[in-house]
Design a protein around this motif. Structure first.
Motif, PDB file in Angstrom:
ATOM      1  N   UNK A 122      -3.827   4.726   1.052  1.00 23.20           N
ATOM      2  CA  UNK A 122      -3.593   3.519   0.258  1.00 23.20           C
ATOM      3  C   UNK A 122      -2.099   3.287   0.027  1.00 23.20           C
ATOM      4  N   UNK A 123      -1.338   4.371  -0.029  1.00 19.23           N
ATOM      5  CA  UNK A 123       0.094   4.214  -0.299  1.00 19.23           C
ATOM      6  C   UNK A 123       0.820   3.585   0.892  1.00 19.23           C
ATOM      7  N   UNK A 180      -7.293   9.879   0.788  1.00 16.76           N
ATOM      8  CA  UNK A 180      -7.545   8.437   0.833  1.00 16.76           C
ATOM      9  C   UNK A 180      -6.452   7.689   0.065  1.00 16.76           C
ATOM     10  N   UNK A 181      -6.075   8.230  -1.080  1.00 13.88           N
ATOM     11  CA  UNK A 181      -5.022   7.587  -1.868  1.00 13.88           C
ATOM     12  C   UNK A 181      -3.712   7.597  -1.093  1.00 13.88           C
ATOM     13  N   UNK A 196      -1.188  -0.226  -2.595  1.00 15.34           N
ATOM     14  CA  UNK A 196      -2.615  -0.190  -2.923  1.00 15.34           C
ATOM     15  C   UNK A 196      -2.962   1.008  -3.805  1.00 15.34           C
ATOM     16  N   UNK A 197      -2.303   2.141  -3.586  1.00 13.25           N
ATOM     17  CA  UNK A 197      -2.631   3.303  -4.417  1.00 13.25           C
ATOM     18  C   UNK A 197      -2.202   3.072  -5.864  1.00 13.25           C
ATOM     19  N   UNK A 215      -0.021   0.811   2.358  1.00 12.76           N
ATOM     20  CA  UNK A 215      -0.304  -0.615   2.480  1.00 12.76           C
ATOM     21  C   UNK A 215      -0.185  -1.247   1.092  1.00 12.76           C
TER      22      UNK A 215
END
Lengths: 401, 401
Positions: free
Chosen positions: A140-141, A136-137, B166-167, A143
């Motif tokens: 996240x990277x 999931x992280x 985001x991360x 965006x």
């Protein structure tokens, strides 16, 4: 062989914008069975004609052999797509989500075909349930914070000085990744979903998949002329409304909405749509006839021509005789010469005297089709009379002395 | 029974601020064994005296029976705590992380005790590895976007027009939750970690646990007087430097830093620290003696009194005779009356003529301890001479005719 221009023309009748139009054209032309993402939040559903616009477009594509992937966002529902209205949604239990999901499928099947080759049902817990935090992280990277904060709803919140919880900020990422996880070719959504679905394109491209097309549908006004149909405003026609309710609500439509509704909610030919609009603009009996045709067309779409015909006949019969229904509830009064206020008190015991007086002042009260002007006007009851109090409330009043 | 005021006084020697000081006092007074969070990112470690300030405080608490929980952020290292410098850190493989973790433990054990009752080693993959996405999202609901964006490093990024992935935005949440997951009572960190560790307090409180205290340590300048020790500036004393390297680097310290270094990096009594500072302010032999004492004290701390004594003796011997080492490299020249420039060309072949002339102009060149002023000054080589070119570069020059 798919007639691509014909498909596009059909979609365009209720489309505002298409993001990735060329992608869509290429894929339709490929002859491949497309996967159409229909993602829903598993809150208690109450689908209305507005939602059905999207469903009918999907239904059309199903009829051409394409497959709707009905995605129950069971995992993401546990967050809730943030809205402008409330800061935080109530959290649903897994049991509530299952009940809502079943109800959703039932309502959706009023429009969509449900054979497995054209309707696949998935849940996003399938991928999020087993996804590792590290993965999931990794998503996240892909965006940035600024990219997410560009969402108009978030900007509005900030402008209003309201908070955005971190789980709300990441919601679009999850909805976007869904498109990758389920191999979406196309999704048909309202403009409020454009941002999230564009993130879907972003993730598909980042992860090496072709990006889905996004069809943004036209928004149509509520039956009261308000900006859109909404449960909280009670200005909508629900898919689960009975044929009688649908017919009645459509007959109460403002004349000015007849053409729009016919265009968006029916499949009537566009020339006929224009003609109905013109008739409605005249008001009076032509407008009424136009609405009868519109109501019949829409009820036909959901319940078939026979049911629509019966509803039309029942409606016409009930409101024949200058719009007064035939089978009125009867009210007996203990005097042969009551005042208007006394009649109203007997017929509408649920209203206060001041509410009754307001009805009179508004011109909403009539006796045998003649408007009354004063609450103390006497009414001779030598024969039964028809009391009208409000646009669709009628009573037959008799003296019981 | 813990002597709480004594513990606090000892910590304060190298402390800037304590967040939750009363929490810390209460817990020290309770007599319970405290759990001290020492969280590290598993990038390649190269610990220096600055890091050791924190480690020595932990070591003191270990000596009192408290337990350091050495937390390898193996999961979070896969993100990397965002810094102001670079937008994105290189991602490490699990193998690289293991190598770095082993090296970290080795370096840390130069200060910390390693018996299991005072040193527990944990990895945050223990909780993040099996955490469900839904649980993580639940954590996210406990913090707002605005709360995270308040971090000064994020604000600086935005101000500089740089992106925050985001991360990176969620990194502090993970570091904060670590404190809850590992039952941290206390953490001792540099000011750059204050934000993340305060989120630790936030999560502990939200999740019903007592919040950890956060001790923020003093930052000390690099050996060149720069704002802090840093690998990239090569102005630091590494924990793995040899005793000789440590001693030598400390002897090259600017006089103005002697007192600060003695205060923060040694355990010398504070009166002696003040006396060393005073001596250093005099410059010359008193400053040199002060540095010898400082260097001996620090080398003693890491390598014991015997090693320190030997290093001090070696250093003194080497730079006896007015600062000239005994065993000089010898240079032979083919003439008995060369110019200064010719001598320098022979002794420092790595420097250009203009660099050599600059050395002369700067007064860094001397013959037998007499400064030379001109590059064409002749030097009679009837006997060997000692050529100094720069503060610690000496040659013995002989004529070879």
């Amino acid at each position: 062989m798919t007639d691509v221009p014909a498909v596009l023309e059909r979609l365009r009748r209720t489309t505002d914008t298409i993001v990735g139009e060329q992608d869509l054209i290429d894929r339709l032309a490929s002859g491949r069975r497309l996967r159409i993402k229909y993602g829903v939040d598993c809150t208690a559903p109450d689908l209305h004609l507005g939602h059905a616009v999207n469903l009918w477009m999907m239904r059309h594509l199903q009829d051409l052999g394409h497959q709707v992937v009905f995605l129950l966002g069971d995992l993401t529902t546990r967050i809730g797509d943030p809205t402008g209205r409330s800061e935080t949604r109530p959290t649903l239990t897994p049991e509530e989500i299952e009940v809502n999901a079943a109800s959703f499928l039932e309502q959706v099947s009023l429009v969509l075909r449900t054979e497995p080759d054209v309707l696949e049902v998935r849940r996003n817990s399938e991928w999020y349930g087993s996804m590792e935090v590290a993965t999931l992280l990794g998503l996240f990277s892909q965006v940035t914070q600024a990219q997410l904060m560009a969402r108009d709803m978030f900007r509005d919140r900030v402008a209003a000085g309201r908070e955005i919880a971190l789980h709300e900020l990441v919601y679009p990422v999850l909805q976007g990744y869904d498109s990758f996880a389920m191999d979406s070719d196309l999704t048909i959504v309202g403009s409020d979903q454009l941002f999230n679905e564009q993130l879907g394109r972003h993730f598909q491209q980042r992860l090496g998949a072709p990006p889905q097309a996004v069809v943004i549908t036209t928004i149509t006004p509520g039956i009261d002329g308000g900006p859109k149909q909404s449960k909280s405003l009670n200005n909508y026609i629900g898919l689960t409304d009975s044929p009688k309710e649908k017919f009645g609500k459509l007959m109460s439509l403002p004349d000015t909405l007849v053409q729009t509704y016919a265009h968006v909610y029916s499949e009537l030919p566009l020339e006929l749509v224009a003609a109905l609009g013109e008739a409605a603009a005249h008001g009076g009996p032509p407008a009424r006839d136009a609405k009868l045709k519109l109501a019949a067309a829409i009820v036909t779409r959901y319940h078939g021509a026979n049911v629509a015909k019966a509803e039309r006949a029942a409606f016409t019969e009930q409101f024949s005789h200058r719009g007064v229904p035939a089978d009125l509830p009867e009210v007996a009064v203990k005097t042969s010469r009551p005042t208007i206020l006394e009649l109203l008190q007997a017929a509408r015991p649920e209203l206060s005297n001041s509410e009754l007086r307001r009805l009179i002042r508004q011109g909403a009260v009539s006796i045998d089709d003649r408007k009354v002007l004063s609450h103390d006007q006497p009414v001779p009851l030598t024969e039964p009379v028809t009391l009208r109090s409000g646009s669709r409330t009628f009573h037959r009043v008799v003296a019981d002395v």
